[in-house]
Scaffold this motif. Structure first.
Motif, PDB file in Angstrom:
ATOM      1  N   ALA A 243       0.817  -1.216   0.000  1.00 48.22           N
ATOM      2  CA  ALA A 243       0.000   0.000   0.000  1.00 48.22           C
ATOM      3  C   ALA A 243       0.849   1.264   0.000  1.00 48.22           C
ATOM      4  O   ALA A 243       0.424   2.303  -0.517  1.00 48.22           O
ATOM      5  CB  ALA A 243      -0.937  -0.014   1.200  1.00 48.22           C
ATOM      6  N   ASP A 244       2.055   1.196   0.562  1.00 45.16           N
ATOM      7  CA  ASP A 244       2.916   2.378   0.613  1.00 45.16           C
ATOM      8  C   ASP A 244       3.799   2.515  -0.622  1.00 45.16           C
ATOM      9  O   ASP A 244       4.657   3.393  -0.686  1.00 45.16           O
ATOM     10  CB  ASP A 244       3.771   2.350   1.882  1.00 45.16           C
ATOM     11  CG  ASP A 244       4.782   1.197   1.889  1.00 45.16           C
ATOM     12  OD1 ASP A 244       4.738   0.347   0.971  1.00 45.16           O
ATOM     13  OD2 ASP A 244       5.608   1.152   2.815  1.00 45.16           O
ATOM     14  N   GLY A 245       3.615   1.645  -1.625  1.00 47.69           N
ATOM     15  CA  GLY A 245       4.398   1.720  -2.854  1.00 47.69           C
ATOM     16  C   GLY A 245       5.688   0.927  -2.837  1.00 47.69           C
ATOM     17  O   GLY A 245       6.385   0.880  -3.856  1.00 47.69           O
ATOM     18  N   SER A 246       6.018   0.306  -1.726  1.00 41.39           N
ATOM     19  CA  SER A 246       7.186  -0.571  -1.715  1.00 41.39           C
ATOM     20  C   SER A 246       6.826  -1.902  -2.364  1.00 41.39           C
ATOM     21  O   SER A 246       5.649  -2.192  -2.617  1.00 41.39           O
ATOM     22  CB  SER A 246       7.704  -0.777  -0.283  1.00 41.39           C
ATOM     23  OG  SER A 246       6.712  -1.373   0.530  1.00 41.39           O
ATOM     24  N   ARG A 259      10.801  -7.005   1.927  1.00 42.95           N
ATOM     25  CA  ARG A 259      10.295  -5.727   1.434  1.00 42.95           C
ATOM     26  C   ARG A 259      11.425  -4.963   0.772  1.00 42.95           C
ATOM     27  O   ARG A 259      12.535  -4.894   1.316  1.00 42.95           O
ATOM     28  CB  ARG A 259       9.737  -4.913   2.601  1.00 42.95           C
ATOM     29  CG  ARG A 259       9.229  -3.525   2.248  1.00 42.95           C
ATOM     30  CD  ARG A 259       8.934  -2.773   3.543  1.00 42.95           C
ATOM     31  NE  ARG A 259       8.313  -1.484   3.301  1.00 42.95           N
ATOM     32  CZ  ARG A 259       8.179  -0.536   4.239  1.00 42.95           C
ATOM     33  NH1 ARG A 259       8.627  -0.771   5.483  1.00 42.95           N
ATOM     34  NH2 ARG A 259       7.602   0.613   3.959  1.00 42.95           N
ATOM     35  N   GLU A 261      12.197  -1.247  -0.309  1.00 43.29           N
ATOM     36  CA  GLU A 261      11.819   0.160  -0.271  1.00 43.29           C
ATOM     37  C   GLU A 261      12.638   0.890  -1.326  1.00 43.29           C
ATOM     38  O   GLU A 261      13.869   0.931  -1.265  1.00 43.29           O
ATOM     39  CB  GLU A 261      12.074   0.740   1.115  1.00 43.29           C
ATOM     40  CG  GLU A 261      11.237   0.107   2.208  1.00 43.29           C
ATOM     41  CD  GLU A 261      11.504   0.722   3.563  1.00 43.29           C
ATOM     42  OE1 GLU A 261      10.973   1.819   3.835  1.00 43.29           O
ATOM     43  OE2 GLU A 261      12.258   0.104   4.343  1.00 43.29           O
ATOM     44  N   ASP A 316       2.374  -4.970   8.786  1.00 40.36           N
ATOM     45  CA  ASP A 316       2.181  -3.622   9.302  1.00 40.36           C
ATOM     46  C   ASP A 316       1.121  -2.905   8.470  1.00 40.36           C
ATOM     47  O   ASP A 316       1.037  -3.092   7.257  1.00 40.36           O
ATOM     48  CB  ASP A 316       3.523  -2.871   9.234  1.00 40.36           C
ATOM     49  CG  ASP A 316       3.413  -1.453   9.756  1.00 40.36           C
ATOM     50  OD1 ASP A 316       3.114  -0.554   8.938  1.00 40.36           O
ATOM     51  OD2 ASP A 316       3.602  -1.247  10.963  1.00 40.36           O
ATOM     52  N   ALA A 318       0.880  -0.068   7.208  1.00 43.48           N
ATOM     53  CA  ALA A 318       1.328   0.759   6.082  1.00 43.48           C
ATOM     54  C   ALA A 318       1.515  -0.053   4.818  1.00 43.48           C
ATOM     55  O   ALA A 318       1.602   0.507   3.724  1.00 43.48           O
ATOM     56  CB  ALA A 318       2.622   1.466   6.440  1.00 43.48           C
ATOM     57  N   LEU A 319       1.583  -1.373   4.943  1.00 41.84           N
ATOM     58  CA  LEU A 319       1.880  -2.222   3.788  1.00 41.84           C
ATOM     59  C   LEU A 319       0.641  -2.778   3.120  1.00 41.84           C
ATOM     60  O   LEU A 319       0.733  -3.318   2.014  1.00 41.84           O
ATOM     61  CB  LEU A 319       2.781  -3.379   4.220  1.00 41.84           C
ATOM     62  CG  LEU A 319       4.128  -2.988   4.835  1.00 41.84           C
ATOM     63  CD1 LEU A 319       4.921  -4.234   5.185  1.00 41.84           C
ATOM     64  CD2 LEU A 319       4.924  -2.089   3.905  1.00 41.84           C
ATOM     65  N   SER A 321      -3.709  -2.381   2.182  1.00 36.53           N
ATOM     66  CA  SER A 321      -4.825  -1.448   2.047  1.00 36.53           C
ATOM     67  C   SER A 321      -5.825  -1.681   3.160  1.00 36.53           C
ATOM     68  O   SER A 321      -6.014  -2.805   3.633  1.00 36.53           O
ATOM     69  CB  SER A 321      -5.512  -1.632   0.696  1.00 36.53           C
ATOM     70  OG  SER A 321      -4.586  -1.405  -0.356  1.00 36.53           O
TER      71      SER A 321
END
Length: 322
Positions: A243-246, A259, A261, A316, A318-319, A321
């Protein structure tokens, strides 16, 4: 996925050692029926229906929202007559009412292809064979316009089916190629694909690399770029966009989910979870990554650790949706 014909190679020995050293993992998730299913691809609908495909039998199972068991969506059976030869990458296309399947095929009678199956009853809606028979469709992604992209693990190329052509029987066309994607005989090259903000990201299993291929306004491929990572990947397979674009990536050679980044064309790798049993790929749904334990290193000896599982790894916030 990992090519069955190289299971006796030095890679198998490394894979076995990695399995032995991995810490135990929380086994929450789904149990798959059967002793020879050997799952590979997985995908979900927005309401939480899961589809899982077998590289061994070509069968595809479906688990509806709230259900406690998987039902047969596409049956396996005799390779001479079965609908799907080997079900690798899966991708739900709810706008088209289609489940897209990377069928590795069984040349020469069943060349590799992208198959479109009805989400309603699993019948074959459309077929997009690869241009040559010596090919292996492995994974799929879709861009914002609805065009499909498929990796070929036997050749240095990514194929494309334009959005307007998806529901018409026609060959997939070569969209991108690069000499850096060459693969040795008996190995797997390009594998997992993911689309993000005008770029297709692809991992190369043999070379342990990540590439970015820009999509031009005309739909053609720009020059591919090798993403500079702070450490090499370890036999990467499935890849998804967080979800954060990573980028989230399965390292099949290390039994873990990592992950990446990204900052431009540079990336830092961090480990999210370890201890999986021969992971291949995963799906993101709700708050978790649902990791397929394909155990393809046991295809030759037929001695997997049963039952086959889809392991739930909570991530987490942030990852994933909301």
């Amino acid at each position: 996925m990992t090519r069955c014909t190289v299971l006796a190679s030095s890679w198998l020995l490394a894979m076995t050692a990695a399995c032995a050293k991995s810490p135990s993992h929380d086994r929450a998730g789904f149990v798959l029926p059967g002793a020879d299913f050997f799952p590979e691809g997985i995908t979900t609908t927005r309401d939480g229906s899961f589809f899982v495909g077998s590289v061994r039998t070509g069968a595809i199972l479906r688990r509806g929202p709230g259900s406690r068991q998987f039902d047969v969506f596409v049956s396996g059976g005799d390779p001479a007559v079965r609908q799907v030869q080997t079900a690798e990458g899966l991708l739900v296309d709810e706008a088209s009412g289609v489940l897209w399947v990377c069928d590795g095929g069984a040349p020469p009678s069943h060349p590799s292809a992208v198959l479109g199956l009805s989400l309603q009853d699993g019948h074959t809606v459309v077929r997009h064979p690869f241009p040559e028979r010596e090919a292996f469709c492995n994974d799929l992604t879709m861009d914002d316009e609805g065009a499909l992209y498929a990796s070929d693990s036997f050749a240095p190329r990514i194929l494309r089916v334009a959005a307007l052509d998806k529901l018409v029987n026609a060959k997939a066309v070569v969209w991108a190629t690069d000499r850096r994607w060459e693969v040795m005989p008996g190995e797997y090259g390009l594998n997992g694909l993911a689309y993000l903000q005008g770029n297709v990201y692809a991992v190369h299993t043999q070379h342990n690399e990540l590439f970015r291929i820009p999509l031009t306004p005309q739909g053609t491929a720009g020059e591919s770029v090798a993403v500079s990572l702070d450490r090499p990947l370890t036999r990467p397979d499935g890849i998804e966009i967080a979800a954060d674009g990573s980028l989230l990536i399965v390292e099949s050679g290390a039994n873990r989910l990592v992950r990446a980044e990204l900052q431009g064309d540079r990336g830092a790798i961090s480990v999210l979870a370890t201890g999986f049993e021969g992971p291949t790929t995963f799906a993101l749904f709700a708050d978790s990554a649902w990791v397929v334990e394909g155990q393809l290193d046991h295809l030759a000896d037929q001695k997997p650790r049963l039952p086959f599982r889809i392991v739930r790894q909570v991530l987490d916030g942030a990852l994933v949706s909301p």
